[in-house]
Design an enzyme around this catalytic site. Structure first.
Site, PDB file in Angstrom:
ATOM      1  N   THR A 114       0.848  -1.198   0.000  1.00  0.00           N
ATOM      2  CA  THR A 114       0.000   0.000   0.000  1.00  0.00           C
ATOM      3  C   THR A 114       0.884   1.247   0.000  1.00  0.00           C
ATOM      4  O   THR A 114       0.657   2.185  -0.787  1.00  0.00           O
ATOM      5  CB  THR A 114      -0.952  -0.019   1.216  1.00  0.00           C
ATOM      6  OG1 THR A 114      -1.772  -1.181   1.111  1.00  0.00           O
ATOM      7  CG2 THR A 114      -1.830   1.218   1.258  1.00  0.00           C
ATOM      8  N   ASN A 174      -6.349 -10.338  -6.519  1.00  0.00           N
ATOM      9  CA  ASN A 174      -6.442 -10.853  -5.152  1.00  0.00           C
ATOM     10  C   ASN A 174      -7.774 -11.542  -4.849  1.00  0.00           C
ATOM     11  O   ASN A 174      -7.847 -12.390  -3.977  1.00  0.00           O
ATOM     12  CB  ASN A 174      -6.222  -9.720  -4.137  1.00  0.00           C
ATOM     13  CG  ASN A 174      -7.005  -8.484  -4.477  1.00  0.00           C
ATOM     14  OD1 ASN A 174      -6.908  -7.958  -5.574  1.00  0.00           O
ATOM     15  ND2 ASN A 174      -7.814  -8.017  -3.537  1.00  0.00           N
ATOM     16  N   GLN A 198       0.089 -10.505  -5.422  1.00  0.00           N
ATOM     17  CA  GLN A 198      -0.456 -11.867  -5.349  1.00  0.00           C
ATOM     18  C   GLN A 198       0.284 -12.844  -6.268  1.00  0.00           C
ATOM     19  O   GLN A 198       0.062 -14.052  -6.188  1.00  0.00           O
ATOM     20  CB  GLN A 198      -1.958 -11.858  -5.683  1.00  0.00           C
ATOM     21  CG  GLN A 198      -2.807 -11.078  -4.690  1.00  0.00           C
ATOM     22  CD  GLN A 198      -2.914 -11.741  -3.306  1.00  0.00           C
ATOM     23  OE1 GLN A 198      -2.517 -12.890  -3.105  1.00  0.00           O
ATOM     24  NE2 GLN A 198      -3.443 -10.999  -2.352  1.00  0.00           N
ATOM     25  N   SER A 211       4.737  -7.425  -1.377  1.00  0.00           N
ATOM     26  CA  SER A 211       4.423  -7.351   0.048  1.00  0.00           C
ATOM     27  C   SER A 211       4.787  -8.674   0.714  1.00  0.00           C
ATOM     28  O   SER A 211       4.280  -9.733   0.324  1.00  0.00           O
ATOM     29  CB  SER A 211       2.930  -7.075   0.208  1.00  0.00           C
ATOM     30  OG  SER A 211       2.601  -7.028   1.563  1.00  0.00           O
ATOM     31  N   ALA A 212       5.660  -8.609   1.744  1.00  0.00           N
ATOM     32  CA  ALA A 212       6.214  -9.826   2.350  1.00  0.00           C
ATOM     33  C   ALA A 212       5.155 -10.764   2.917  1.00  0.00           C
ATOM     34  O   ALA A 212       5.277 -11.979   2.805  1.00  0.00           O
ATOM     35  CB  ALA A 212       7.193  -9.427   3.459  1.00  0.00           C
ATOM     36  N   HIS A 213       4.110 -10.193   3.527  1.00  0.00           N
ATOM     37  CA  HIS A 213       3.179 -11.078   4.257  1.00  0.00           C
ATOM     38  C   HIS A 213       2.294 -11.904   3.342  1.00  0.00           C
ATOM     39  O   HIS A 213       1.530 -12.752   3.803  1.00  0.00           O
ATOM     40  CB  HIS A 213       2.353 -10.277   5.271  1.00  0.00           C
ATOM     41  CG  HIS A 213       1.265  -9.431   4.712  1.00  0.00           C
ATOM     42  ND1 HIS A 213      -0.059  -9.753   4.831  1.00  0.00           N
ATOM     43  CD2 HIS A 213       1.288  -8.263   4.023  1.00  0.00           C
ATOM     44  CE1 HIS A 213      -0.806  -8.818   4.267  1.00  0.00           C
ATOM     45  NE2 HIS A 213      -0.011  -7.894   3.760  1.00  0.00           N
ATOM     46  N   THR A 224      13.649   5.028   9.392  1.00  0.00           N
ATOM     47  CA  THR A 224      14.639   3.985   9.693  1.00  0.00           C
ATOM     48  C   THR A 224      14.218   2.666   9.046  1.00  0.00           C
ATOM     49  O   THR A 224      13.065   2.241   9.175  1.00  0.00           O
ATOM     50  CB  THR A 224      14.745   3.806  11.231  1.00  0.00           C
ATOM     51  OG1 THR A 224      15.035   5.085  11.793  1.00  0.00           O
ATOM     52  CG2 THR A 224      15.833   2.813  11.602  1.00  0.00           C
ATOM     53  N   CYS A 262      -9.733  -6.265   2.840  1.00  0.00           N
ATOM     54  CA  CYS A 262      -9.956  -4.845   3.130  1.00  0.00           C
ATOM     55  C   CYS A 262     -11.390  -4.420   2.828  1.00  0.00           C
ATOM     56  O   CYS A 262     -11.781  -3.304   3.143  1.00  0.00           O
ATOM     57  CB  CYS A 262      -8.940  -3.956   2.423  1.00  0.00           C
ATOM     58  SG  CYS A 262      -8.586  -4.425   0.777  1.00  0.00           S
TER      59      CYS A 262
END
Ligand code: PLP
Length: 384
Positions: free
Chosen positions: A70, A147, A175, A194-196, A232, A320
């Site tokens: 996002t 998705n 995806q 996106s890692a997750h 960071t 979402c």
């Protein structure tokens, strides 16, 4: 709980957990700090960037680590959206992070329909036609795989069309990554991940920004990520993301493992179709893990709750949009009638799902359908 909601998020894989713990214990300092111990974190971060770039066939400088897709979408589309007198062209089934960041500024946004492809794919020929018309867009954004339905686009053909028209192409590959080979994505000018969604932790992702996208800037307030994203760096999350990708790639590149998973999905489809269920998505090109089911009766939350009672986690379209009353924008774009779209449930397996999980899910669906049919049948009037 048998988990069939991997398109919402995936469990952290063992390799990612190990990398995260190691980085959190041994490389927790700020990579921008000036002393040698922190420089080691900087070097580890550089190595992670190089490895990710290698997987994507990109240069390390093209990678910008973010908090997820996002943020990455906001970085790219937010920049283009702020430009006056520009048009952005986005696919009709894009994720809200693409659609809403494109619409966040003053640029005009045109939607490229997926029709006449009722399976939700973007037709490269239609795109080429649109790119010959005026106004010529400043950017095209089309996802690799949807998705909700799992429909895959022909990213290579789309990239070719965009290159010929000299319009930069941004591809939301969230995806796709972890399910299909990465080679297909290499000609997109920009990529989001996106890692997750592939076994990594939540809150970390990346944008790959090719030169054609120009000089983009996201979050301000620091010179990290080459000045393109202040803040960071989340090195433990980044290390875990790269470890997750490495691990996911081992399955994705194993043609036999993928063919086996395709077969489990096909058998499941055969069974549910036999029960009268519709399926949205593409026959020709669909992710091996996703099925968007259109039940013949019963409202979607009734299905989700009945399945949960029987030990299965599935969702209604995208995570979402859970709780929204209206039918999903994706299904509307596919031309699925509202009443049918409101019944849709999304099933998305993962690498760890087994054939017996798919079979048990089909059994549960069959039982619930029988229950709902009985409950919804008009009361019989018994005459004496
Ligand atoms: N794009 C697609 C296709 C997605 O499925 C998602 C998440 O559901 C996103 C973007 C947003 O990803 P993130 O959770 O990293 O912000």
């Amino acid at each position: 709980m048998v988990y069939f909601d991997h398109n919402a998020t995936t469990p952290l894989c063992a390799e990612a957990r190990e990398a995260w713990l190691k980085a959190s214990e041994e490389a927790w300092m700020n990579p921008s700090s000036p002393y040698p111990a922190a420089s080691r974190v900087r070097h580890a971060l550089d190595a992670a960037r190089e490895e990710l770039a290698g997987h994507l066939d990109a240069r390390p400088e093209e990678i910008v680590f973010t908090s997820g897709a996002t943020e990455a979408a906001n970085l790219v589309l937010g920049h283009f959206a702020r430009q006056r007198e520009q048009t952005l062209l986005i696919g009709a089934t894009e994720h809200p992070c693409i659609r809403e960041s494109a619409q966040s500024g003053v640029a005009k946004v045109d939607i490229l329909p997926v029709q006449p492809q009722p399976d939700g794919r973007i037709a490269p020929l239609k795109l080429a036609e649109r790119l010959r018309a005026k106004p010529r867009p400043a950017l095209v954004a089309i996802m690799a795989a949807n998705n909700e339905t799992g429909t895959e686009n022909d990213v290579e053909a789309i990239a070719r069309v965009c290159r010929e028209a000299q319009v930069p192409f941004l591809c939301d590959a969230v995806q796709w990554i972890g399910k299909r080979p990465l080679g297909a994505l290499r000609h997109a000018d920009g990529l989001l991940g996106s890692a997750h969604k592939f076994g990594g932790p939540k809150g970390v992702g990346f944008a790959r920004l090719g030169a054609a996208l120009g000089d983009l800037r996201g979050a301000r307030g620091g010179q990290q990520e080459g000045g393109r994203r202040g803040g960071t760096e989340n090195y433990p999350g980044i290390a875990a993301m790269v470890a997750a990708l490495r691990s996911a790639q081992a399955t994705v590149e194993d043609a036999q493992a993928i063919a086996t998973r395709e077969a489990w999905r096909s058998r499941f489809l055969e069974r549910v179709r036999g029960l009268g269920f519709g399926v949205a998505g593409s026959e020709a090109a669909n992710l091996w893990n996703t099925v968007l089911l259109l039940p013949p009766l019963g409202e979607r939350m009734r299905w989700v709750m009945r399945l949960a009672k029987r030990g299965f986690a599935v969702s209604t379209g995208s995570a979402c949009s859970t709780g929204r009353e209206s039918a999903s924008a994706v299904l509307q774009a596919l031309g699925i009638p509202d009443a049918t779209a409101r019944r849709a449930i999304r099933i998305s397996s993962g690498r760890e799902s087994s054939e017996s999980d798919w079979q048990a899910l089909a059994d549960a669906i069959e039982c619930i359908l029988a229950d709902l049919s009985a409950e919804d049948a008009p009361a019989t009037v018994v005459r004496i």
